[in-house]
Design a protein around this motif. Structure first.
Motif, PDB file in Angstrom:
ATOM      1  N   SER A 258       0.823  -1.135   0.031  1.00 26.74           N
ATOM      2  CA  SER A 258      -0.012  -0.062  -0.059  1.00 26.74           C
ATOM      3  C   SER A 258       0.965   0.993  -0.001  1.00 26.74           C
ATOM      4  O   SER A 258       0.584   2.258  -0.717  1.00 26.74           O
ATOM      5  CB  SER A 258      -0.919   0.046   1.252  1.00 26.74           C
ATOM      6  OG  SER A 258      -1.815   1.030   1.143  1.00 26.74           O
ATOM      7  N   SER A 259       1.964   1.267   0.694  1.00 28.81           N
ATOM      8  CA  SER A 259       2.949   2.260   0.931  1.00 28.81           C
ATOM      9  C   SER A 259       3.565   2.591  -0.515  1.00 28.81           C
ATOM     10  O   SER A 259       3.592   3.888  -0.973  1.00 28.81           O
ATOM     11  CB  SER A 259       3.805   2.093   1.785  1.00 28.81           C
ATOM     12  OG  SER A 259       3.434   1.928   3.235  1.00 28.81           O
ATOM     13  N   THR A 260       3.948   1.381  -1.223  1.00 26.20           N
ATOM     14  CA  THR A 260       4.600   1.618  -2.542  1.00 26.20           C
ATOM     15  C   THR A 260       3.614   2.269  -3.541  1.00 26.20           C
ATOM     16  O   THR A 260       3.857   3.063  -4.510  1.00 26.20           O
ATOM     17  CB  THR A 260       5.137   0.294  -3.021  1.00 26.20           C
ATOM     18  OG1 THR A 260       6.191  -0.173  -2.083  1.00 26.20           O
ATOM     19  CG2 THR A 260       5.977   0.410  -4.226  1.00 26.20           C
ATOM     20  N   ARG A 261       2.350   1.576  -3.556  1.00 28.42           N
ATOM     21  CA  ARG A 261       1.296   2.258  -4.290  1.00 28.42           C
ATOM     22  C   ARG A 261       1.152   3.561  -4.120  1.00 28.42           C
ATOM     23  O   ARG A 261       0.889   4.603  -5.057  1.00 28.42           O
ATOM     24  CB  ARG A 261       0.064   1.362  -4.289  1.00 28.42           C
ATOM     25  CG  ARG A 261      -0.849   1.799  -5.317  1.00 28.42           C
ATOM     26  CD  ARG A 261      -2.315   0.847  -5.066  1.00 28.42           C
ATOM     27  NE  ARG A 261      -2.135  -0.558  -4.618  1.00 28.42           N
ATOM     28  CZ  ARG A 261      -2.249  -1.171  -3.489  1.00 28.42           C
ATOM     29  NH1 ARG A 261      -2.731  -0.366  -2.532  1.00 28.42           N
ATOM     30  NH2 ARG A 261      -1.931  -2.238  -3.191  1.00 28.42           N
ATOM     31  N   SER A 262       1.203   3.999  -2.973  1.00 27.92           N
ATOM     32  CA  SER A 262       0.766   5.516  -2.515  1.00 27.92           C
ATOM     33  C   SER A 262       1.836   6.435  -3.066  1.00 27.92           C
ATOM     34  O   SER A 262       1.689   7.620  -3.439  1.00 27.92           O
ATOM     35  CB  SER A 262       0.659   5.760  -0.987  1.00 27.92           C
ATOM     36  OG  SER A 262      -0.425   4.960  -0.728  1.00 27.92           O
ATOM     37  N   ALA A 263       3.253   5.805  -2.879  1.00 26.54           N
ATOM     38  CA  ALA A 263       4.507   6.540  -3.282  1.00 26.54           C
ATOM     39  C   ALA A 263       4.540   6.791  -4.944  1.00 26.54           C
ATOM     40  O   ALA A 263       4.740   7.822  -5.223  1.00 26.54           O
ATOM     41  CB  ALA A 263       5.638   5.785  -2.790  1.00 26.54           C
ATOM     42  N   LYS A 264       3.930   5.672  -5.826  1.00 27.29           N
ATOM     43  CA  LYS A 264       4.005   5.866  -6.894  1.00 27.29           C
ATOM     44  C   LYS A 264       2.906   6.879  -7.504  1.00 27.29           C
ATOM     45  O   LYS A 264       3.202   7.671  -8.507  1.00 27.29           O
ATOM     46  CB  LYS A 264       3.643   4.712  -7.811  1.00 27.29           C
ATOM     47  CG  LYS A 264       4.660   3.525  -7.636  1.00 27.29           C
ATOM     48  CD  LYS A 264       4.132   2.244  -8.183  1.00 27.29           C
ATOM     49  CE  LYS A 264       5.305   1.153  -8.066  1.00 27.29           C
ATOM     50  NZ  LYS A 264       4.772  -0.179  -8.665  1.00 27.29           N
ATOM     51  N   GLU A 265       1.681   7.119  -6.648  1.00 24.17           N
ATOM     52  CA  GLU A 265       0.803   8.062  -7.052  1.00 24.17           C
ATOM     53  C   GLU A 265       1.340   9.373  -6.652  1.00 24.17           C
ATOM     54  O   GLU A 265       1.078  10.217  -7.563  1.00 24.17           O
ATOM     55  CB  GLU A 265      -0.475   7.803  -6.209  1.00 24.17           C
ATOM     56  CG  GLU A 265      -1.100   6.505  -6.421  1.00 24.17           C
ATOM     57  CD  GLU A 265      -2.492   6.143  -5.847  1.00 24.17           C
ATOM     58  OE1 GLU A 265      -2.667   6.940  -4.837  1.00 24.17           O
ATOM     59  OE2 GLU A 265      -3.081   5.265  -5.799  1.00 24.17           O
ATOM     60  N   MET A 266       2.171   9.250  -5.601  1.00 20.17           N
ATOM     61  CA  MET A 266       2.581  10.769  -5.301  1.00 20.17           C
ATOM     62  C   MET A 266       3.530  11.113  -6.244  1.00 20.17           C
ATOM     63  O   MET A 266       3.731  12.662  -6.557  1.00 20.17           O
ATOM     64  CB  MET A 266       3.108  10.834  -3.891  1.00 20.17           C
ATOM     65  CG  MET A 266       2.230  10.785  -2.814  1.00 20.17           C
ATOM     66  SD  MET A 266       3.073  10.495  -1.027  1.00 20.17           S
ATOM     67  CE  MET A 266       3.714  12.066  -1.001  1.00 20.17           C
ATOM     68  N   ASP A 269       1.884  12.478  -9.378  1.00 18.68           N
ATOM     69  CA  ASP A 269       1.345  13.883  -9.148  1.00 18.68           C
ATOM     70  C   ASP A 269       2.406  14.943  -9.226  1.00 18.68           C
ATOM     71  O   ASP A 269       2.397  16.239  -9.685  1.00 18.68           O
ATOM     72  CB  ASP A 269       0.532  13.967  -7.933  1.00 18.68           C
ATOM     73  CG  ASP A 269      -0.741  13.329  -8.050  1.00 18.68           C
ATOM     74  OD1 ASP A 269      -1.242  12.875  -9.073  1.00 18.68           O
ATOM     75  OD2 ASP A 269      -1.237  13.039  -6.739  1.00 18.68           O
TER      76      ASP A 269
END
Length: 300
Positions: A258-266, A269
């Motif tokens: 989940s953290s890796t997925r959030s990092a990719k989204e950040m 952006d």
């Protein structure tokens, strides 16, 4: 809008963090697979012991033994209950530790005098800071939960069995986490001692004349149970430790994914913001060049 240098710094920081979360995901995945394999390799032996206890109870259903629950238990508010609470040594595992500690606090509200034997450094730190009312926490009970071993399970079971035999505890429970599937893990409470005959199958007296398999209990059924049950309890504790360890690694895998997925989204952006800032800077430079050229032309 942040300048280009600030955006680049944030992107680099996120990329470095993403490397860590990816590495932790891979490590937890490897540990979980190894733990599940160890558990599957040792399960047949302990299922065999459970079957042996079931056979003895089938032949001698009315046997009275200190390790089995009495037909006339005392008042619930007078019981001395010892509970093994299996937490983690480390964080970054989602709600894994929170769910265990929440269930332990609910267990502490039940009638009786409670003593917690906490496994895992995070659990010990939590109960050192916030101990539930009317609960004693044994701070000398210090065992790690990393890489569960049969030796460690035997040390734990020997200590709890001794307290139970000496009459210092009337019941022994364990709170651990069961991995239902790849996405779900549930904390559970399991009673270790005294054992319930019903959990080994229905204790039904077999009518006279019905053939049974031959079984020899030497020197007696009571002595055989006294030898088997401690090993059975050790096996159950070991299984709970391995199951919890696998659940912890699975929870950490999910959290890191989940953290890796959030990092990719950040990063996505920030890439858009970086391109906009760079485009704005280029536009500004072109505007300055044109303005300068016009100023030179007007002077000439």
């Amino acid at each position: 809008m942040a300048n280009i240098r600030e955006i680049q710094g944030r992107m680099k920081s996120i990329q470095d963090t993403m490397k860590i979360t990816n590495a932790m995901y891979m490590i937890s995945s490897s540990k979980m697979k190894r733990a599940k394999k160890v558990l599957s390799d040792t399960e047949p032996y302990f299922y065999g012991m459970q079957s042996a206890i079931s056979r003895i109870l089938r032949h001698v259903p009315d046997i009275e033994h200190p390790y089995f629950e009495s037909e006339h238990p005392g008042p619930s508010h007078e019981k001395r209950i010892g509970t093994i609470v299996v937490t983690a040594d480390k964080g970054l595992a989602g709600a894994y530790n929170h769910n265990i500690l929440k269930l332990a606090e609910e267990q502490a509200k039940l009638p009786g005098s409670h003593t917690f034997y906490v496994l895992g450094e995070l659990g010990r730190q939590n109960f050192r800071k916030k101990k539930p009312e009317n609960v004693e926490v044994d701070l000398t009970f210090r065992y790690t939960v990393q890489r569960p071993t049969m030796h460690r399970a035997r040390l734990i079971s020997e200590r709890l069995l001794h307290l139970f035999q000496e009459g210092n505890l009337d019941e022994v429970h364990i709170i651990y986490t069961v991995m239902v599937n790849a996405m779900t893990a549930e904390p559970q409470v399991l009673q270790l001692l005294p054992l319930k005959k019903a959990s080994f199958g229905p204790a039904i007296a077999i009518p006279y004349g019905v053939h049974q398999e031959e079984i020899m209990l030497n020197p007696s059924a009571d002595a055989v149970l006294s030898a088997i049950i401690p090993n059975y309890v050790t096996g159950v504790i070991y299984g709970c430790l391995v199951e919890s360890y696998a659940s912890e690694q699975n929870a950490r895998m999910t959290a890191m994914e989940s953290s890796t997925r959030s990092a990719k989204e950040m990063l996505r952006d920030l890439s858009v913001e970086f391109n906009r800032a760079r485009q704005a800077a280029i536009t500004q430079e072109i505007t300055e060049v044109i303005s300068g050229a016009k100023a030179q032309k007007s002077k000439s």
